[in-house]
Design a protein around this motif. Structure first.
Motif, PDB file in Angstrom:
ATOM      1  N   ASN A 160      -0.374 -14.700  -3.798  1.00  0.00           N
ATOM      2  CA  ASN A 160      -0.853 -15.325  -2.557  1.00  0.00           C
ATOM      3  C   ASN A 160      -0.822 -14.307  -1.422  1.00  0.00           C
ATOM      4  O   ASN A 160      -0.412 -13.162  -1.600  1.00  0.00           O
ATOM      5  N   ARG A 161      -1.240 -14.759  -0.237  1.00  0.00           N
ATOM      6  CA  ARG A 161      -1.349 -13.833   0.890  1.00  0.00           C
ATOM      7  C   ARG A 161      -0.003 -13.226   1.265  1.00  0.00           C
ATOM      8  O   ARG A 161       0.092 -12.029   1.562  1.00  0.00           O
ATOM      9  N   ALA A 162       1.042 -14.062   1.266  1.00  0.00           N
ATOM     10  CA  ALA A 162       2.364 -13.558   1.640  1.00  0.00           C
ATOM     11  C   ALA A 162       2.825 -12.465   0.669  1.00  0.00           C
ATOM     12  O   ALA A 162       3.421 -11.461   1.089  1.00  0.00           O
ATOM     13  N   THR A 163       2.544 -12.669  -0.610  1.00  0.00           N
ATOM     14  CA  THR A 163       2.932 -11.670  -1.604  1.00  0.00           C
ATOM     15  C   THR A 163       2.150 -10.377  -1.407  1.00  0.00           C
ATOM     16  O   THR A 163       2.715  -9.274  -1.500  1.00  0.00           O
ATOM     17  N   TRP A 164       0.865 -10.499  -1.115  1.00  0.00           N
ATOM     18  CA  TRP A 164       0.053  -9.303  -0.885  1.00  0.00           C
ATOM     19  C   TRP A 164       0.557  -8.517   0.332  1.00  0.00           C
ATOM     20  O   TRP A 164       0.577  -7.280   0.315  1.00  0.00           O
ATOM     21  N   ASP A 165       0.940  -9.239   1.363  1.00  0.00           N
ATOM     22  CA  ASP A 165       1.471  -8.561   2.555  1.00  0.00           C
ATOM     23  C   ASP A 165       2.760  -7.809   2.213  1.00  0.00           C
ATOM     24  O   ASP A 165       2.979  -6.679   2.681  1.00  0.00           O
ATOM     25  N   ALA A 166       3.619  -8.451   1.396  1.00  0.00           N
ATOM     26  CA  ALA A 166       4.874  -7.801   1.006  1.00  0.00           C
ATOM     27  C   ALA A 166       4.601  -6.555   0.168  1.00  0.00           C
ATOM     28  O   ALA A 166       5.256  -5.517   0.320  1.00  0.00           O
ATOM     29  N   ILE A 167       3.609  -6.653  -0.723  1.00  0.00           N
ATOM     30  CA  ILE A 167       3.257  -5.500  -1.566  1.00  0.00           C
ATOM     31  C   ILE A 167       2.722  -4.361  -0.702  1.00  0.00           C
ATOM     32  O   ILE A 167       3.093  -3.186  -0.883  1.00  0.00           O
ATOM     33  N   ALA A 168       1.875  -4.688   0.245  1.00  0.00           N
ATOM     34  CA  ALA A 168       1.298  -3.665   1.130  1.00  0.00           C
ATOM     35  C   ALA A 168       2.375  -3.004   1.989  1.00  0.00           C
ATOM     36  O   ALA A 168       2.377  -1.775   2.162  1.00  0.00           O
ATOM     37  N   ASN A 169       3.296  -3.798   2.546  1.00  0.00           N
ATOM     38  CA  ASN A 169       4.372  -3.234   3.358  1.00  0.00           C
ATOM     39  C   ASN A 169       5.247  -2.294   2.527  1.00  0.00           C
ATOM     40  O   ASN A 169       5.656  -1.212   2.998  1.00  0.00           O
ATOM     41  N   LEU A 170       5.544  -2.699   1.294  1.00  0.00           N
ATOM     42  CA  LEU A 170       6.376  -1.881   0.425  1.00  0.00           C
ATOM     43  C   LEU A 170       5.672  -0.569   0.076  1.00  0.00           C
ATOM     44  O   LEU A 170       6.279   0.508   0.085  1.00  0.00           O
ATOM     45  N   TYR A 171       4.367  -0.654  -0.194  1.00  0.00           N
ATOM     46  CA  TYR A 171       3.606   0.553  -0.531  1.00  0.00           C
ATOM     47  C   TYR A 171       3.562   1.513   0.658  1.00  0.00           C
ATOM     48  O   TYR A 171       3.803   2.715   0.511  1.00  0.00           O
ATOM     49  N   ASN A 172       3.246   0.990   1.817  1.00  0.00           N
ATOM     50  CA  ASN A 172       3.101   1.844   3.005  1.00  0.00           C
ATOM     51  C   ASN A 172       4.429   2.487   3.403  1.00  0.00           C
ATOM     52  O   ASN A 172       4.447   3.560   4.022  1.00  0.00           O
ATOM     53  N   THR A 173       5.538   1.855   3.036  1.00  0.00           N
ATOM     54  CA  THR A 173       6.850   2.444   3.328  1.00  0.00           C
ATOM     55  C   THR A 173       7.182   3.541   2.309  1.00  0.00           C
ATOM     56  O   THR A 173       7.601   4.648   2.672  1.00  0.00           O
ATOM     57  N   GLN A 174       6.968   3.240   1.043  1.00  0.00           N
ATOM     58  CA  GLN A 174       7.372   4.183  -0.013  1.00  0.00           C
ATOM     59  C   GLN A 174       6.428   5.371  -0.159  1.00  0.00           C
ATOM     60  O   GLN A 174       6.818   6.417  -0.684  1.00  0.00           O
ATOM     61  N   ARG A 175       5.189   5.239   0.319  1.00  0.00           N
ATOM     62  CA  ARG A 175       4.265   6.355   0.171  1.00  0.00           C
ATOM     63  C   ARG A 175       4.732   7.595   0.926  1.00  0.00           C
ATOM     64  O   ARG A 175       4.399   8.721   0.574  1.00  0.00           O
ATOM     65  N   GLN A 176       5.563   7.380   1.974  1.00  0.00           N
ATOM     66  CA  GLN A 176       6.039   8.508   2.771  1.00  0.00           C
ATOM     67  C   GLN A 176       6.952   9.432   1.968  1.00  0.00           C
ATOM     68  O   GLN A 176       6.984  10.645   2.191  1.00  0.00           O
ATOM     69  N   THR A 177       7.678   8.858   1.029  1.00  0.00           N
ATOM     70  CA  THR A 177       8.624   9.662   0.228  1.00  0.00           C
ATOM     71  C   THR A 177       8.175   9.853  -1.226  1.00  0.00           C
ATOM     72  O   THR A 177       8.574  10.813  -1.868  1.00  0.00           O
ATOM     73  N   GLN A 178       7.340   8.947  -1.729  1.00  0.00           N
ATOM     74  CA  GLN A 178       6.955   8.987  -3.143  1.00  0.00           C
ATOM     75  C   GLN A 178       5.690   9.787  -3.410  1.00  0.00           C
ATOM     76  O   GLN A 178       5.482  10.255  -4.531  1.00  0.00           O
ATOM     77  N   LEU A 179       4.840   9.958  -2.370  1.00  0.00           N
ATOM     78  CA  LEU A 179       3.554  10.627  -2.584  1.00  0.00           C
ATOM     79  C   LEU A 179       3.491  11.937  -1.812  1.00  0.00           C
ATOM     80  O   LEU A 179       4.064  12.058  -0.728  1.00  0.00           O
ATOM     81  N   ASN A 180       2.781  12.901  -2.382  1.00  0.00           N
ATOM     82  CA  ASN A 180       2.564  14.188  -1.721  1.00  0.00           C
ATOM     83  C   ASN A 180       1.118  14.638  -1.945  1.00  0.00           C
ATOM     84  O   ASN A 180       0.754  15.050  -3.045  1.00  0.00           O
ATOM     85  N   PRO A 181       0.263  14.482  -0.901  1.00  0.00           N
ATOM     86  CA  PRO A 181       0.534  13.967   0.448  1.00  0.00           C
ATOM     87  C   PRO A 181       0.649  12.447   0.443  1.00  0.00           C
ATOM     88  O   PRO A 181       0.160  11.803  -0.474  1.00  0.00           O
ATOM     89  N   PRO A 182       1.243  11.868   1.464  1.00  0.00           N
ATOM     90  CA  PRO A 182       1.454  10.414   1.497  1.00  0.00           C
ATOM     91  C   PRO A 182       0.173   9.616   1.613  1.00  0.00           C
ATOM     92  O   PRO A 182       0.136   8.450   1.186  1.00  0.00           O
ATOM     93  N   GLY A 183      -0.882  10.208   2.142  1.00  0.00           N
ATOM     94  CA  GLY A 183      -2.138   9.479   2.271  1.00  0.00           C
ATOM     95  C   GLY A 183      -2.120   8.451   3.383  1.00  0.00           C
ATOM     96  O   GLY A 183      -1.146   8.311   4.128  1.00  0.00           O
ATOM     97  N   GLU A 184      -3.236   7.733   3.497  1.00  0.00           N
ATOM     98  CA  GLU A 184      -3.377   6.739   4.569  1.00  0.00           C
ATOM     99  C   GLU A 184      -2.733   5.407   4.165  1.00  0.00           C
ATOM    100  O   GLU A 184      -2.489   5.141   2.994  1.00  0.00           O
TER     101      GLU A 184
END
Length: 406
Positions: free
Chosen positions: A206-230
């Motif tokens: 549902n929408r709430a779950t998608w928002d949680a997934i997006a927030n988690l991705y946008n937080t972890q991309r800073q440390t998990q990805l190189n480069p972190p991307g948009e």
């Protein structure tokens, strides 16, 4: 189905389908010749099906070979057919035809032969009857799971390794794969956290779950990805995850179309009709040819051993004559002059040496190849011996020249 009656037919013929129904038995000539030879060597087992099943199975256990496996595959054709026939009707809508499931099951003969212990009470036919049924049930079960599992359920069942392999197969770069894998990791975590109460059927988040997934991705991309991307929106992540699910399904569960399916847009004909006739032998024929090649190589090695040993047993004078005649290529007249003896003496002693070798070769042919020593056979063996002597001394002369030049 018309059952096979003779021992030779049981171990040398294969089931043929037409319009997904049994249409007859196809003879494999090389298997038939193999069984005929076997029956000649073991006449006491002329009509014992169990004897030959145990005989071939024990030989396969001792040393697996394509020819032996082909005999046992022929033997189990009826067992496989009836096992598949019993299982298929229980499925409401099997995705393939009976002939397809027959091929799926019979392709596992080598695994069945390896698992079946001939020392146990169950015969090979009894064991394979159960095994073939289990193989088809497993194929049906896997297909049912694939059909019932939606994209979200498939993503939750996947391992990271499987998903990575699927994306690599799709040709994505490692940088893109890293983003998709992180999105999948966040999907797993977000879905579990937002559905902790448990659900019977996995549905689109549902929408709430998608928002949680997006927030988690946008937080972890800073440390998990190189480069972190948009930053990614829920819509972008959903698009990525659906792509991952489709690639995983294509990689792990490729769609299989029966060759007996009708041609698209045509009322008559099957896909099988469009396969080119290459006029080449079947895989079975290739396997038998390989077996025969290995047999010939073994026989050639034994022949070399027999004749080499016979040469070593000749007396010194005979060895010298053979050396001068075959290795140095001297005529009988030249040999007589060099050794200071009569030409007829050279001829007689060369003939005696060849007869000694011919006797050894004929005895080996009779004991090993079970060849009757008729006049024509002896004449042929004599020709083989002459060719072998020329090759043997030619190679001997070649090796001697190489050693002298070093």
């Amino acid at each position: 189905m018309r059952s096979r009656q003779s021992i030779i037919d049981i171990f040398s013929t294969f089931l043929q389908f037409e319009a997904d129904c049994f249409s007859g038995w196809v003879i494999a000539p090389k298997l038939r010749r193999s069984m005929q030879n076997g029956l000649e060597q073991l006449p006491e087992a002329q009509s014992s099906e169990n004897f030959w099943a145990l005989y071939w199975h024990k030989r396969w256990k001792a040393q697996p070979a394509p020819l032996i496996e082909a005999h046992l595959s022929a033997y189990l054709q009826e067992t496989c057919y009836w096992s598949v026939q019993r299982v298929i009707p229980r499925s409401a809508s099997p995705p393939y035809k009976l002939s397809d499931y027959f091929q799926i099951a019979i392709a596992q003969v080598s695994k069945i032969l390896n698992s079946c212990d001939p020392n146990q009470h169950a015969t090979l036919k009894t064991y394979s009857r159960v095994a073939f049924g289990n193989i088809v049930r497993d194929a049906l079960r896997q297909q049912q799971q694939i059909d019932l599992c939606n994209e979200w359920g498939l993503l939750l069942k996947l391992s990271r390794k499987r998903l990575h392999e699927s994306l690599q197969r799709a040709g994505l770069t490692e940088q893109t794969i890293a983003r998709y894998l992180l999105a999948w990791t966040c999907f797993e975590a977000g879905y579990v956290l937002n559905n902790s109460g448990g659900i019977r059927k996995i549905q689109r988040p549902n929408r709430a779950t998608w928002d949680a997934i997006a927030n988690l991705y946008n937080t972890q991309r800073q440390t998990q990805l190189n480069p972190p991307g948009e930053e990614c929106t829920p819509e972008t992540l959903e698009k990525w995850l659906l792509y991952c699910a489709n690639q995983a399904r294509s990689h792990l569960y490729p769609k299989v179309t029966s060759l007996n399916s009708p041609k698209p847009g045509q009322e008559v004909g099957e896909l099988l009709d469009d396969l080119p006739d290459t006029a080449t032998e079947s895989l079975l024929a290739d396997a038998i040819a390989q077996e025969e090649t290995e047999t010939r190589q073994t026989q050639q090695t034994q022949l070399n051993t027999v004749l080499t040993s016979a040469l070593e047993q000749l007396d010194t004078e005979a060895k010298t004559l053979m050396q001068l005649y075959y290795c140095q290529g001297l005529t009988q007249q030249q040999i007589a002059q060099q050794l200071e003896m009569k030409q007829y003496t050279v001829s007689r002693r060369l003939t005696k040496a060849r007869e000694s070798l011919l006797l050894a070769l004929t005895r080996w042919s009779k004991e090993t190849l079970h060849i009757s020593t008729t006049s024509n056979v002896v004449k042929h063996i004599s020709t083989v011996l002459e060719e072998w002597l020329q090759d043997y001394y030619r190679n001997l002369n070649h090796h001697s020249s190489e050693e002298a030049s070093q």
